[in-house]
Design a protein around this motif. Structure first.
Motif, PDB file in Angstrom:
ATOM      1  N   PHE A  49      17.444  39.460  -7.955  1.00 28.87           N
ATOM      2  CA  PHE A  49      17.412  40.912  -8.032  1.00 28.87           C
ATOM      3  C   PHE A  49      16.304  41.345  -8.981  1.00 28.87           C
ATOM      4  CE2 PHE A  49      21.782  39.894  -6.899  1.00 28.87           C
ATOM      5  CZ  PHE A  49      22.067  40.819  -5.885  1.00 28.87           C
ATOM      6  N   LEU A  50      15.578  42.397  -8.599  1.00 28.78           N
ATOM      7  CA  LEU A  50      14.564  42.986  -9.466  1.00 28.78           C
ATOM      8  C   LEU A  50      14.919  44.443  -9.712  1.00 28.78           C
ATOM      9  CD1 LEU A  50      11.167  41.653  -8.022  1.00 28.78           C
ATOM     10  CD2 LEU A  50      12.622  40.624  -9.784  1.00 28.78           C
ATOM     11  N   ASP A  51      15.108  44.787 -10.971  1.00 30.01           N
ATOM     12  CA  ASP A  51      15.297  46.177 -11.376  1.00 30.01           C
ATOM     13  C   ASP A  51      13.923  46.683 -11.772  1.00 30.01           C
ATOM     14  OD1 ASP A  51      15.977  48.591 -12.454  1.00 30.01           O
ATOM     15  OD2 ASP A  51      17.350  47.811 -13.967  1.00 30.01           O
ATOM     16  N   THR A  52      13.207  47.277 -10.814  1.00 33.28           N
ATOM     17  CA  THR A  52      11.780  47.530 -10.993  1.00 33.28           C
ATOM     18  C   THR A  52      11.466  48.653 -11.980  1.00 33.28           C
ATOM     19  OG1 THR A  52      11.766  48.981  -9.034  1.00 33.28           O
ATOM     20  CG2 THR A  52      11.217  46.647  -8.702  1.00 33.28           C
ATOM     21  N   ASP A  53      12.472  49.427 -12.390  1.00 35.46           N
ATOM     22  CA  ASP A  53      12.237  50.451 -13.416  1.00 35.46           C
ATOM     23  C   ASP A  53      13.118  50.249 -14.644  1.00 35.46           C
ATOM     24  OD1 ASP A  53      14.643  51.120 -12.304  1.00 35.46           O
ATOM     25  OD2 ASP A  53      14.147  53.229 -11.907  1.00 35.46           O
ATOM     26  N   SER A  54      13.780  49.076 -14.701  1.00 31.73           N
ATOM     27  CA  SER A  54      14.650  48.736 -15.846  1.00 31.73           C
ATOM     28  C   SER A  54      15.625  49.859 -16.178  1.00 31.73           C
ATOM     29  CB  SER A  54      13.805  48.397 -17.085  1.00 31.73           C
ATOM     30  OG  SER A  54      13.204  47.137 -16.950  1.00 31.73           O
ATOM     31  N   SER A  55      16.186  50.460 -15.153  1.00 26.36           N
ATOM     32  CA  SER A  55      17.156  51.541 -15.339  1.00 26.36           C
ATOM     33  C   SER A  55      18.398  51.258 -14.508  1.00 26.36           C
ATOM     34  CB  SER A  55      16.561  52.889 -14.927  1.00 26.36           C
ATOM     35  OG  SER A  55      17.559  53.900 -14.908  1.00 26.36           O
ATOM     36  N   THR A  56      19.553  51.288 -15.135  1.00 30.09           N
ATOM     37  CA  THR A  56      20.807  51.073 -14.408  1.00 30.09           C
ATOM     38  C   THR A  56      21.262  52.335 -13.694  1.00 30.09           C
ATOM     39  OG1 THR A  56      22.077  51.574 -16.413  1.00 30.09           O
ATOM     40  CG2 THR A  56      21.553  49.257 -15.984  1.00 30.09           C
ATOM     41  N   GLN A  57      20.559  53.432 -13.897  1.00 27.71           N
ATOM     42  CA  GLN A  57      20.952  54.691 -13.271  1.00 27.71           C
ATOM     43  C   GLN A  57      20.499  54.767 -11.816  1.00 27.71           C
ATOM     44  OE1 GLN A  57      22.987  56.704 -15.101  1.00 27.71           O
ATOM     45  NE2 GLN A  57      22.765  54.983 -16.525  1.00 27.71           N
ATOM     46  N   SER A  58      19.460  54.019 -11.449  1.00 21.42           N
ATOM     47  CA  SER A  58      18.982  53.989 -10.068  1.00 21.42           C
ATOM     48  C   SER A  58      19.198  52.590  -9.514  1.00 21.42           C
ATOM     49  CB  SER A  58      17.500  54.359  -9.995  1.00 21.42           C
ATOM     50  OG  SER A  58      16.718  53.410 -10.712  1.00 21.42           O
ATOM     51  N   GLY A  59      19.244  52.497  -8.193  1.00 18.64           N
ATOM     52  CA  GLY A  59      19.397  51.186  -7.581  1.00 18.64           C
ATOM     53  C   GLY A  59      20.848  50.798  -7.353  1.00 18.64           C
ATOM     54  N   LEU A  60      21.065  49.517  -7.157  1.00 21.09           N
ATOM     55  CA  LEU A  60      22.361  48.959  -6.791  1.00 21.09           C
ATOM     56  C   LEU A  60      23.477  49.366  -7.747  1.00 21.09           C
ATOM     57  CD1 LEU A  60      24.007  46.880  -5.039  1.00 21.09           C
ATOM     58  CD2 LEU A  60      23.255  45.138  -6.662  1.00 21.09           C
ATOM     59  N   GLN A  61      24.617  49.734  -7.176  1.00 19.36           N
ATOM     60  CA  GLN A  61      25.820  50.016  -7.949  1.00 19.36           C
ATOM     61  C   GLN A  61      26.968  49.261  -7.283  1.00 19.36           C
ATOM     62  OE1 GLN A  61      25.604  51.879 -10.802  1.00 19.36           O
ATOM     63  NE2 GLN A  61      23.392  52.093 -10.355  1.00 19.36           N
ATOM     64  N   LEU A  62      27.227  48.052  -7.786  1.00 18.14           N
ATOM     65  CA  LEU A  62      28.245  47.206  -7.158  1.00 18.14           C
ATOM     66  C   LEU A  62      29.612  47.873  -7.202  1.00 18.14           C
ATOM     67  CD1 LEU A  62      27.282  43.640  -8.434  1.00 18.14           C
ATOM     68  CD2 LEU A  62      27.052  44.535  -6.114  1.00 18.14           C
ATOM     69  N   ALA A  63      30.267  47.867  -6.061  1.00 19.50           N
ATOM     70  CA  ALA A  63      31.578  48.504  -5.961  1.00 19.50           C
ATOM     71  C   ALA A  63      32.587  47.776  -6.836  1.00 19.50           C
ATOM     72  CB  ALA A  63      32.045  48.507  -4.504  1.00 19.50           C
ATOM     73  N   GLY A  64      33.276  48.535  -7.694  1.00 18.50           N
ATOM     74  CA  GLY A  64      34.348  47.969  -8.513  1.00 18.50           C
ATOM     75  C   GLY A  64      33.894  47.156  -9.701  1.00 18.50           C
ATOM     76  N   ASN A  65      32.595  47.150 -10.013  1.00 19.97           N
ATOM     77  CA  ASN A  65      32.116  46.362 -11.153  1.00 19.97           C
ATOM     78  C   ASN A  65      30.958  47.103 -11.820  1.00 19.97           C
ATOM     79  OD1 ASN A  65      31.479  44.445 -13.032  1.00 19.97           O
ATOM     80  ND2 ASN A  65      31.281  42.758 -11.578  1.00 19.97           N
ATOM     81  N   LYS A  66      31.298  48.068 -12.625  1.00 19.79           N
ATOM     82  CA  LYS A  66      30.282  48.911 -13.255  1.00 19.79           C
ATOM     83  C   LYS A  66      29.510  48.199 -14.365  1.00 19.79           C
ATOM     84  CE  LYS A  66      32.477  53.319 -12.199  1.00 19.79           C
ATOM     85  NZ  LYS A  66      31.433  53.660 -11.220  1.00 19.79           N
ATOM     86  N   LYS A  67      29.992  47.040 -14.814  1.00 18.25           N
ATOM     87  CA  LYS A  67      29.312  46.311 -15.876  1.00 18.25           C
ATOM     88  C   LYS A  67      28.521  45.111 -15.365  1.00 18.25           C
ATOM     89  CE  LYS A  67      32.514  47.628 -19.571  1.00 18.25           C
ATOM     90  NZ  LYS A  67      33.396  47.136 -20.668  1.00 18.25           N
ATOM     91  N   ALA A  68      28.431  44.965 -14.055  1.00 19.40           N
ATOM     92  CA  ALA A  68      27.706  43.824 -13.491  1.00 19.40           C
ATOM     93  C   ALA A  68      26.220  43.886 -13.846  1.00 19.40           C
ATOM     94  CB  ALA A  68      27.867  43.796 -11.976  1.00 19.40           C
ATOM     95  N   PRO A  69      25.619  42.774 -14.248  1.00 17.92           N
ATOM     96  CA  PRO A  69      24.183  42.762 -14.584  1.00 17.92           C
ATOM     97  C   PRO A  69      23.298  43.192 -13.424  1.00 17.92           C
ATOM     98  CG  PRO A  69      25.259  40.742 -15.324  1.00 17.92           C
ATOM     99  CD  PRO A  69      26.242  41.457 -14.456  1.00 17.92           C
ATOM    100  N   GLU A  70      23.780  43.007 -12.195  1.00 20.67           N
ATOM    101  CA  GLU A  70      22.975  43.361 -11.030  1.00 20.67           C
ATOM    102  C   GLU A  70      22.845  44.872 -10.837  1.00 20.67           C
ATOM    103  OE1 GLU A  70      24.939  39.368 -10.147  1.00 20.67           O
ATOM    104  OE2 GLU A  70      25.481  41.251 -11.123  1.00 20.67           O
ATOM    105  N   ASN A  71      23.733  45.643 -11.453  1.00 22.46           N
ATOM    106  CA  ASN A  71      23.664  47.088 -11.294  1.00 22.46           C
ATOM    107  C   ASN A  71      22.309  47.621 -11.762  1.00 22.46           C
ATOM    108  OD1 ASN A  71      26.205  47.364 -10.188  1.00 22.46           O
ATOM    109  ND2 ASN A  71      27.210  47.760 -12.144  1.00 22.46           N
ATOM    110  N   GLY A  72      21.720  48.493 -10.965  1.00 20.66           N
ATOM    111  CA  GLY A  72      20.409  49.031 -11.283  1.00 20.66           C
ATOM    112  C   GLY A  72      19.283  48.332 -10.553  1.00 20.66           C
ATOM    113  N   ALA A  73      19.585  47.211  -9.885  1.00 19.38           N
ATOM    114  CA  ALA A  73      18.538  46.475  -9.168  1.00 19.38           C
ATOM    115  C   ALA A  73      17.994  47.308  -8.017  1.00 19.38           C
ATOM    116  CB  ALA A  73      19.090  45.154  -8.645  1.00 19.38           C
ATOM    117  N   ASP A  74      16.688  47.303  -7.868  1.00 18.21           N
ATOM    118  CA  ASP A  74      16.021  48.062  -6.813  1.00 18.21           C
ATOM    119  C   ASP A  74      15.564  47.194  -5.649  1.00 18.21           C
ATOM    120  OD1 ASP A  74      15.902  50.704  -8.310  1.00 18.21           O
ATOM    121  OD2 ASP A  74      14.840  49.388  -9.707  1.00 18.21           O
ATOM    122  N   LEU A  75      15.462  45.890  -5.883  1.00 20.48           N
ATOM    123  CA  LEU A  75      15.096  44.953  -4.827  1.00 20.48           C
ATOM    124  C   LEU A  75      16.045  43.763  -4.846  1.00 20.48           C
ATOM    125  CD1 LEU A  75      11.177  44.633  -4.958  1.00 20.48           C
ATOM    126  CD2 LEU A  75      12.535  45.800  -3.205  1.00 20.48           C
TER     127      LEU A  75
END
Length: 238
Positions: free
Chosen positions: A78-104
């Motif tokens: 996963f690449l969070d291309t803007d280093s922001s958890t506010q945009s990109g992936l939001q895993l259902a049921g896991n708001k603290k997942a490191p993947e949250n915010g990933a754009d690619l």
């Protein structure tokens, strides 16, 4: 598997960009357990190269082919291309997942295709690249940007033994960019690994991880690495 042409390898080794690649520290490292069945990434070097994200991914064993048979690589970076958890992936049921915010999401799979009943299967390394908007709740729910394999897309994928070289196009107009990019790799059964790399908006984005020699078809190996040889997107086949 065949090694790259000697001329290309020597050319890269002699170039300044190759020297820079050899001195680049690994982005991520992982030590798998002895009972891990599928090939996993143990060393990744990732960074911007022109308008692409260049990746050198070393697996603990060959990611596709006859050795792994039905248990070949199936990993996602996963690449969070803007280093922001506010945009990109939001895993259902896991708001603290490191993947949250990933754009690619870059899914790398070793595949076997049976095109004829009387012929052995054709093996390949397949790479799917998906852009993840804020409405994406899984790595599969984003827009498919590219569906590549090492046989049909040699300008973007090369393999040599356990090492995969990959160029991911980052020119999508809707892909956010910043000075830093967050990289996430979550091996099965282990904690997620994260790292920060230069982004496309960084001052040195064009002089980042020079894993590949620039120019059409001119691929080579970075010093100290193994190195082998993507296609216009024709749709999502699965």
């Amino acid at each position: 598997m065949k090694c790259l042409p000697i001329l290309l390898a020597c050319s890269l080794l002699a170039s300044a960009t190759a020297s820079a690649a050899g001195k680049t520290a690994s982005t991520l490292r992982y030590k798998p357990s002895q009972d891990e069945e599928r090939p996993v990434i143990v060393d990744a070097t990732i960074g911007p190269q022109g308008s692409d994200f260049a990746m050198r991914l070393k697996f603990d064993k060959e990611p596709f082919g006859e050795e792994c048979k039905q248990r070949c690589a199936n990993v996602t970076l996963f690449l969070d291309t803007d280093s922001s958890t506010q945009s990109g992936l939001q895993l259902a049921g896991n708001k603290k997942a490191p993947e949250n915010g990933a754009d690619l999401a870059i899914v790398i799979q070793g595949v076997r295709e049976y095109k004829r009943q009387d012929a052995p299967p054709e093996v390949a390394l397949r790479v799917k690249v998906r852009q993840l908007g804020s409405d994406a709740t899984s790595a599969d729910s984003g827009e498919l940007l590219a569906d590549l394999n090492n046989r049909q897309d040699p300008e973007r994928i090369q393999t040599d033994g356990t090492t995969v070289y990959l160029l991911v196009d980052a020119t999508s107009a809707l892909l956010p960019s910043a000075r830093k990019v967050r990289v996430i790799y979550h091996p099965p059964g282990s904690k997620a690994l994260t790292a920060s790399i230069n982004g496309m908006a960084g001052a040195s984005s064009g002089r980042g991880v020079q894993i590949f020699k620039r120019g059409s078809g001119n691929w080579g190996r970075a010093p100290g690495a193994e190195g082998k040889k993507p296609r216009a997107n024709t749709g999502d086949n699965g």
